[in-house]
Design a protein around this motif. Structure first.
Motif, short mmCIF file in Angstrom:
data_model
loop_
_atom_site.label_atom_id
_atom_site.label_comp_id
_atom_site.label_asym_id
_atom_site.label_seq_id
_atom_site.Cartn_x
_atom_site.Cartn_y
_atom_site.Cartn_z
N LYS A 1 0.84 -1.20 0.00
CA LYS A 1 0.00 0.00 0.00
C LYS A 1 0.88 1.25 0.00
O LYS A 1 1.90 1.30 0.67
CB LYS A 1 -0.85 0.03 1.27
CG LYS A 1 -2.19 -0.54 1.13
CD LYS A 1 -2.92 -0.29 2.43
CE LYS A 1 -4.39 -0.49 2.23
NZ LYS A 1 -5.13 -0.38 3.46
N GLN B 1 1.92 4.75 1.20
CA GLN B 1 1.72 5.51 2.43
C GLN B 1 1.85 6.99 2.13
O GLN B 1 2.70 7.42 1.34
CB GLN B 1 2.75 5.11 3.48
CG GLN B 1 2.55 3.71 3.98
CD GLN B 1 3.53 3.38 5.09
OE1 GLN B 1 4.44 4.14 5.37
NE2 GLN B 1 3.34 2.24 5.71
N ARG B 2 1.03 7.74 2.78
CA ARG B 2 1.05 9.18 2.58
C ARG B 2 1.72 9.81 3.80
O ARG B 2 1.32 9.56 4.93
CB ARG B 2 -0.37 9.69 2.44
CG ARG B 2 -0.45 11.09 2.05
CD ARG B 2 -1.89 11.44 1.77
NE ARG B 2 -1.95 12.75 1.16
CZ ARG B 2 -3.05 13.32 0.77
NH1 ARG B 2 -4.19 12.68 0.90
NH2 ARG B 2 -3.02 14.50 0.24
N VAL B 3 2.73 10.64 3.55
CA VAL B 3 3.44 11.30 4.64
C VAL B 3 3.04 12.77 4.63
O VAL B 3 3.17 13.46 3.62
CB VAL B 3 4.97 11.18 4.46
CG1 VAL B 3 5.70 11.93 5.57
CG2 VAL B 3 5.38 9.73 4.42
#
Length: 64
Positions: free
Chosen positions: A3, A5-7
């Motif tokens: 998946k 990932q959004r940071v």
């Protein structure tokens, strides 16, 4: 498939300049453009005092 990932980056407090030392602060104050006329005037006054207190000042006296 991994998946994504959004940071999320948040802005913190703006960094403050480190406190300056006495000599650094004095140098920046003397070299700032807004103080240039005052610094120049004091320097010219110092040169004039040094000149008039030296033997070279006798050259500006009129001959007798």
């Amino acid at each position: 498939m991994p998946k994504a990932q959004r940071v999320v980056v948040q802005r913190g407090e703006p960094r403050r300049a480190a406190p300056q030392g006495y000599f650094s602060s004095a140098y920046h104050t003397l070299t700032s453009p807004e103080n240039s006329s005052v610094v120049r005037s004091i320097a010219i006054f110092g040169v004039a005092v040094a000149f008039f207190s030296s033997p070279w000042s006798e050259f500006i006296l009129p001959p007798l």
